[in-house]
Scaffold this active site. Structure first.
Site, PDB file in Angstrom:
ATOM      1  N   GLY A 117       0.816  -1.201   0.000  1.00 19.32           N
ATOM      2  CA  GLY A 117       0.000   0.000   0.000  1.00 19.32           C
ATOM      3  C   GLY A 117       0.851   1.252   0.000  1.00 19.32           C
ATOM      4  O   GLY A 117       2.068   1.180   0.127  1.00 19.32           O
ATOM      5  N   PRO A 118       0.199   2.408  -0.129  1.00 17.11           N
ATOM      6  CA  PRO A 118       0.902   3.681  -0.204  1.00 17.11           C
ATOM      7  C   PRO A 118       1.648   4.026   1.093  1.00 17.11           C
ATOM      8  O   PRO A 118       1.433   3.367   2.119  1.00 17.11           O
ATOM      9  CB  PRO A 118      -0.212   4.686  -0.490  1.00 17.11           C
ATOM     10  N   GLY A 122       0.651   2.463   7.577  1.00 23.07           N
ATOM     11  CA  GLY A 122       0.861   1.611   8.746  1.00 23.07           C
ATOM     12  C   GLY A 122       1.411   0.227   8.450  1.00 23.07           C
ATOM     13  O   GLY A 122       1.285  -0.664   9.292  1.00 23.07           O
ATOM     14  N   SER A 439      -5.443   3.190 -17.908  1.00 18.01           N
ATOM     15  CA  SER A 439      -6.672   3.595 -17.234  1.00 18.01           C
ATOM     16  C   SER A 439      -7.039   5.055 -17.468  1.00 18.01           C
ATOM     17  O   SER A 439      -8.096   5.514 -17.045  1.00 18.01           O
ATOM     18  CB  SER A 439      -6.590   3.295 -15.738  1.00 18.01           C
ATOM     19  N   LYS A 482      -8.431   5.026  -5.965  1.00 14.61           N
ATOM     20  CA  LYS A 482      -8.830   6.137  -6.828  1.00 14.61           C
ATOM     21  C   LYS A 482     -10.029   6.894  -6.256  1.00 14.61           C
ATOM     22  O   LYS A 482     -10.091   8.122  -6.310  1.00 14.61           O
ATOM     23  CB  LYS A 482      -9.144   5.617  -8.225  1.00 14.61           C
TER      24      LYS A 482
HETATM   25  P1  ATP Z   1       6.005   3.517   4.046  1.00 14.59           P
HETATM   26  O1  ATP Z   1       5.482   2.813   2.844  1.00 14.59           O
HETATM   27  O2  ATP Z   1       6.317   4.946   3.740  1.00 14.59           O
HETATM   28  O3  ATP Z   1       7.114   2.788   4.737  1.00 14.59           O
HETATM   29  P2  ATP Z   1       4.197   2.552   6.105  1.00 14.59           P
HETATM   30  O4  ATP Z   1       2.917   2.035   5.573  1.00 14.59           O
HETATM   31  O5  ATP Z   1       5.235   1.575   6.506  1.00 14.59           O
HETATM   32  O6  ATP Z   1       4.770   3.615   5.076  1.00 14.59           O
HETATM   33  P3  ATP Z   1       4.163   3.360   8.844  1.00 14.59           P
HETATM   34  O7  ATP Z   1       5.517   3.912   9.076  1.00 14.59           O
HETATM   35  O8  ATP Z   1       3.905   1.988   9.321  1.00 14.59           O
HETATM   36  O9  ATP Z   1       3.822   3.495   7.320  1.00 14.59           O
HETATM   37  O10 ATP Z   1       3.051   4.316   9.447  1.00 14.59           O
HETATM   38  C1  ATP Z   1       3.222   5.708   9.617  1.00 14.59           C
HETATM   39  C2  ATP Z   1       2.698   6.142  10.948  1.00 14.59           C
HETATM   40  O11 ATP Z   1       1.280   6.150  10.963  1.00 14.59           O
HETATM   41  C3  ATP Z   1       3.118   5.223  12.066  1.00 14.59           C
HETATM   42  O12 ATP Z   1       3.460   6.006  13.154  1.00 14.59           O
HETATM   43  C4  ATP Z   1       1.885   4.415  12.344  1.00 14.59           C
HETATM   44  O13 ATP Z   1       1.841   3.954  13.657  1.00 14.59           O
HETATM   45  C5  ATP Z   1       0.776   5.385  12.032  1.00 14.59           C
HETATM   46  N1  ATP Z   1      -0.451   4.701  11.585  1.00 14.59           N
HETATM   47  C6  ATP Z   1      -0.753   4.323  10.323  1.00 14.59           C
HETATM   48  N2  ATP Z   1      -1.952   3.717  10.269  1.00 14.59           N
HETATM   49  C7  ATP Z   1      -2.438   3.707  11.525  1.00 14.59           C
HETATM   50  C8  ATP Z   1      -3.636   3.211  12.118  1.00 14.59           C
HETATM   51  N3  ATP Z   1      -4.586   2.592  11.402  1.00 14.59           N
HETATM   52  N4  ATP Z   1      -3.784   3.358  13.441  1.00 14.59           N
HETATM   53  C9  ATP Z   1      -2.830   3.969  14.172  1.00 14.59           C
HETATM   54  N5  ATP Z   1      -1.689   4.457  13.690  1.00 14.59           N
HETATM   55  C10 ATP Z   1      -1.479   4.343  12.376  1.00 14.59           C
END
Ligand code: ATP
Ligand code: MG
Length: 531
Positions: A117-118, A122, A439, A482
């Site tokens: 995912g983007p 998280g 697309s 999207k």
């Molecule tokens: P990247 O692809 O850039 O590495 P990622 O998906 O690994 O991004 P994370 O670093 O895991 O992103 O998340 C960014 C921040 O947002 C973290 O501090 C995470 O705890 C918080 N976060 C993201 N989604 C949630 C959620 N659903 N609930 C609580 N905190 C969240």
């Protein structure tokens, strides 16, 4: 340290038999070598590494699924389907472990779980949370930019400055043989001149081979079969095929504004308060303000910019708070004092005010996004100029769009001569960002039809769909991302291909309610609606 010390340390250590034999062989070499020999230094380093490995250390798993769910819930708001997938995965692992079946992957069984995912949704922090839920140690192995096989498998010892590979270092860091190892950013490895790291990773993940993993530096078998591997990726397309084959994908598409408010309130704000040395008694941020930050001060699928914005507010509060003790209340009314003017305002209306511009919906490495397709025509050699770093497939879409309009224009009520004998230029900003995929097809048709008719595209419309020469609208990927982007950008009407209708089940209710979604299969209907 004398060689005698090493002998006694090796004898006292809890090592697998084969490893002890190899280590004693090296101690023997050390004892025979003269102290001045350069060999002694790398034998010592090797022995240190071997002695630091957690050979027979294994932590006990928490097998209580309810407790695991509680940990996952405490760490992350929402993400129900993702959490459920993780729990199913753990449940199956538990059962297989109880029956002594191979548990990491196994042909045809649950493979390595990959979170895709983007940015900022998280993925990495969920990996950490899985380790907590299981009661295992956690190590992150960052694979971004790894091009050298030796990064995974280590260097031969004879190499100057030789190092063990990432897996050996990960286990050493974890201090147990059964940690959760997060292979972070598997989509960003690539084959370089020094071998293919993906091939080495494949061996790491293959249960038929990974109980005797050979690191070039360590040179003794390492049992990786108790490691729980997870992987993360921003885009699935760039994960090497054979690796992707071993993975079970779980996609995280990004959050709606409501979800972001809940995440900010329950997770990000408490953490940032802590970091700023503030308490909830000293400062409050209203839900309305959180929503405004998400909608107007950030534009992202995840919550990383949102978290940074909160940190910025709290720094300002910390300064303000220095003197008196009244609670600082941040709400919609005074948000500007902390963050300045909103950085993102809906731009679709002004962009599509002139004929020839249509709003498309796309998926990039950063999640869903809106993009504006611009068409113009001028005197000059008849033909089509394309700019904006378009990939081959996207270029073909542009030619298809133009051919469709040329051959069907009259039926659509367009002046067949409007574009005849003119040089047509189609541009997709931002010019420096590479884009590809089919697309944007219907958006290109719409932009060109708008140019030909002189009628602007209705500003509240965003669209996505592949188009054929006959004007059929074919299905595309990334519907949820999207639509989240369309909603974020303030669009209210979207057009998607009829065959993508089932994907609407994945779209959160508040986004669906905020949008009028048209599912169409003929591009003539698209033009009828949007022009
Ligand atoms: P990247 O692809 O850039 O590495 P990622 O998906 O690994 O991004 P994370 O670093 O895991 O992103 O998340 C960014 C921040 O947002 C973290 O501090 C995470 O705890 C918080 N976060 C993201 N989604 C949630 C959620 N659903 N609930 C609580 N905190 C969240
Ligand atoms: Mg990450």
């Amino acid at each position: 340290e004398g060689s005698a010390d090493y002998r006694s340390r090796v004898e006292a250590a809890d090592l697998p038999e084969k490893v002890r034999e190899a280590a004693l062989r090296e101690v023997g070499k050390l004892e025979r070598a003269s102290d001045a020999s350069p060999e002694t230094s790398w034998i010592r380093t090797w022995l240190d590494t071997v002695l630091e490995m957690p050979w027979n250390v294994r932590t006990d798993d928490n097998t209580d699924l309810a407790a695991a769910r509680a940990v996952l819930d405490a760490d992350h708001a929402g993400l129900d389907d993702v959490k459920e997938r993780i729990l199913e995965y753990l449940a199956v692992r538990n059962r297989r472990a109880a029956r002594n079946l191979e548990v990491v992957g196994g042909r045809g069984s649950g493979a390595v779980l990959a979170l895709a995912g983007p940015p900022g949704v998280g993925k990495t922090s969920l990996g950490e949370s899985v380790a907590r839920a299981l009661g295992r140690k956690f190590v992150r192995v960052s694979l971004g930019g790894v091009r050298d096989e030796a990064e995974i498998r280590g260097h031969r010892r004879t190499y100057v400055g030789a190092l063990p590979g990432r897996l050996v270092r990960a286990l050493r860091e974890a201090g147990s043989m059964n940690p959760v190892v997060l292979l972070d950013e598997v989509d960003k490895i690539s084959a370089g001149y020094a071998g293919d790291p993906a091939a080495a990773l494949l061996e790491v993940l293959d249960p038929a081979q990974n109980h005797t993993f050979r690191d070039h530096y360590l040179e003794v078998d390492l049992d990786l079969s108790d490691v729980l591997f997870l992987a993360t990726a921003n885009v699935v397309e760039t994960i090497p095929g054979p690796l992707l084959d071993r993975m079970e994908l779980v996609t995280l598409d990004g959050y709606t504004e409501q979800e972001k408010v809940a995440i900010a309130r329950d997770h990000l704000l408490p953490r940032q308060l802590d970091r700023a040395g503030l308490t909830a008694d000293e400062v409050s941020i209203s839900d309305g303000a959180l929503g405004a930050i998400a909608a107007e001060h950030t534009r992202e699928a995840g919550v990383r910019q949102l978290e940074r914005a909160l940190a910025r507010i709290l720094r300002k509060v910390a300064v303000k708070q220095a003197g008196d003790s009244a609670q600082v209340q941040v709400d919609n009314g005074n948000l500007k004092e902390f963050l300045g003017r909103p950085r993102f305002t809906p731009e679709s209306a002004e962009r599509t005010a002139t004929p020839g511009v249509a709003t498309g919906l796309a998926v990039t490495g950063a999640g869903g996004d809106v993009l504006f397709i611009e068409a113009t025509s001028m005197d000059g050699e008849p033909g089509l100029t394309l700019t904006g770093q378009l990939g081959d497939v996207m270029k073909e879409s542009a030619h298809i769009a133009l051919s469709y309009l040329r051959s069907h224009g009259r039926k659509l009520g367009l002046d067949p001569n409007a574009l005849a004998g003119r040089r047509i230029h189609l541009h997709v900003p931002a010019g420096a960002v590479p884009k590809d995929g089919p697309s944007a097809g219907i958006t290109m048709v719409t932009a060109l039809a708008s140019l030909a008719s002189g009628r602007p595209v209705r500003p509240e419309f965003g669209m996505t769909g592949e188009v054929t020469l006959n004007g059929r609208v074919l299905p595309i990927g990334g519907v949820k991302q999207k639509l989240l982007a369309a909603h974020r950008a303030g669009l209210t009407e979207v057009i998607i291909p009829a065959r993508n209708e089932p994907d609407l089940d994945d779209v959160p209710a508040d986004v669906r309610e905020g949008l009028t979604i048209h599912v169409l299969s003929d591009v003539a209907d698209v033009l009828a609606l949007a022009l």
